[in-house]
Design a protein around this motif. Structure first.
Motif, short mmCIF file in Angstrom:
data_model
loop_
_atom_site.label_atom_id
_atom_site.label_comp_id
_atom_site.label_asym_id
_atom_site.label_seq_id
_atom_site.Cartn_x
_atom_site.Cartn_y
_atom_site.Cartn_z
N GLY A 152 0.81 -1.21 0.00
CA GLY A 152 0.00 0.00 0.00
C GLY A 152 0.85 1.27 0.00
O GLY A 152 0.35 2.35 0.29
N THR A 153 2.13 1.13 -0.31
CA THR A 153 3.02 2.29 -0.41
C THR A 153 2.77 2.97 -1.74
O THR A 153 2.96 2.35 -2.79
CB THR A 153 4.50 1.85 -0.33
OG1 THR A 153 4.68 1.06 0.84
CG2 THR A 153 5.43 3.04 -0.32
N PRO A 154 2.33 4.22 -1.74
CA PRO A 154 1.98 4.85 -3.01
C PRO A 154 3.18 4.99 -3.95
O PRO A 154 4.30 5.20 -3.51
CB PRO A 154 1.46 6.23 -2.61
CG PRO A 154 1.52 6.31 -1.15
CD PRO A 154 2.14 5.08 -0.61
N MET A 155 2.89 4.87 -5.24
CA MET A 155 3.91 5.07 -6.26
C MET A 155 4.40 6.51 -6.20
O MET A 155 3.61 7.42 -5.95
CB MET A 155 3.33 4.81 -7.66
CG MET A 155 2.99 3.38 -7.95
SD MET A 155 4.43 2.42 -8.38
CE MET A 155 4.90 3.17 -9.92
N PRO A 156 5.69 6.74 -6.46
CA PRO A 156 6.17 8.13 -6.52
C PRO A 156 5.48 8.88 -7.65
O PRO A 156 5.21 8.30 -8.70
CB PRO A 156 7.66 7.99 -6.80
CG PRO A 156 8.00 6.55 -6.71
CD PRO A 156 6.73 5.78 -6.71
N ARG A 157 5.18 10.13 -7.42
CA ARG A 157 4.55 10.95 -8.47
C ARG A 157 5.52 11.20 -9.59
O ARG A 157 6.71 11.36 -9.38
CB ARG A 157 4.08 12.27 -7.88
CG ARG A 157 2.94 12.06 -6.89
CD ARG A 157 2.28 13.33 -6.58
NE ARG A 157 1.79 13.91 -7.83
CZ ARG A 157 0.93 14.88 -7.90
NH1 ARG A 157 0.47 15.39 -6.81
NH2 ARG A 157 0.54 15.36 -9.05
N THR A 158 4.98 11.25 -10.79
CA THR A 158 5.80 11.53 -11.96
C THR A 158 5.94 13.03 -12.14
O THR A 158 4.95 13.74 -12.19
CB THR A 158 5.15 10.92 -13.23
OG1 THR A 158 4.98 9.54 -13.02
CG2 THR A 158 6.02 11.14 -14.44
N ARG A 159 7.17 13.50 -12.21
CA ARG A 159 7.45 14.90 -12.52
C ARG A 159 7.98 14.94 -13.93
O ARG A 159 9.07 14.45 -14.21
CB ARG A 159 8.49 15.48 -11.55
CG ARG A 159 8.01 15.61 -10.13
CD ARG A 159 7.03 16.71 -9.93
NE ARG A 159 7.57 17.98 -10.39
CZ ARG A 159 6.91 19.10 -10.36
NH1 ARG A 159 5.69 19.13 -9.92
NH2 ARG A 159 7.45 20.20 -10.79
N LEU A 160 7.21 15.49 -14.82
CA LEU A 160 7.60 15.49 -16.23
C LEU A 160 8.75 16.44 -16.50
O LEU A 160 9.70 16.10 -17.18
CB LEU A 160 6.40 15.85 -17.10
CG LEU A 160 5.21 14.92 -17.02
CD1 LEU A 160 4.06 15.47 -17.81
CD2 LEU A 160 5.59 13.54 -17.50
#
Length: 102
Positions: free
Chosen positions: A44-52
């Motif tokens: 349940g560890t959230p995926m890292p957010r994508t920084r474009l």
């Protein structure tokens, strides 16, 4: 956390390509991406957010603005079961201008 266990798998070409693309997009290795996917799924560890970053991030911001304008149009139309022609034209011009900036 120690990375002392090893897992190996074979992938079809299309899935491998998707993993390579997403890892590159997220600026991480395929191994790190797979660990993040598994941690998200099983811990349940959230995926890292994508920084474009760069031009891609600017395009994403413009697309978000376009979406906001469309949402405003839909909200007014749904609330009133009609839409004021002047308001529609104003929002449509903003939408066209945002599209032209892309």
């Amino acid at each position: 956390m120690a990375l002392n266990r090893y897992a190996r798998t074979r992938l079809p070409e299309d899935l491998h390509g998707v993993l390579l693309f997403e890892a590159d997009l997220r600026r991480m290795t395929v191994s790190r991406l797979i660990r993040a996917i598994l941690a998200d799924r099983y811990r349940g560890t959230p995926m890292p957010r994508t920084r474009l970053g760069g031009p891609a991030e600017a395009v994403a911001r413009e697309l978000n603005r376009i979406g906001v304008n469309l949402n405003q149009l839909a909200h007014v139309a749904n609330a009133t079961h009609s839409i004021d022609r002047i308001a529609f034209d104003d929002l449509a011009k903003k939408l066209i201008a945002a599209l032209e900036r892309l």
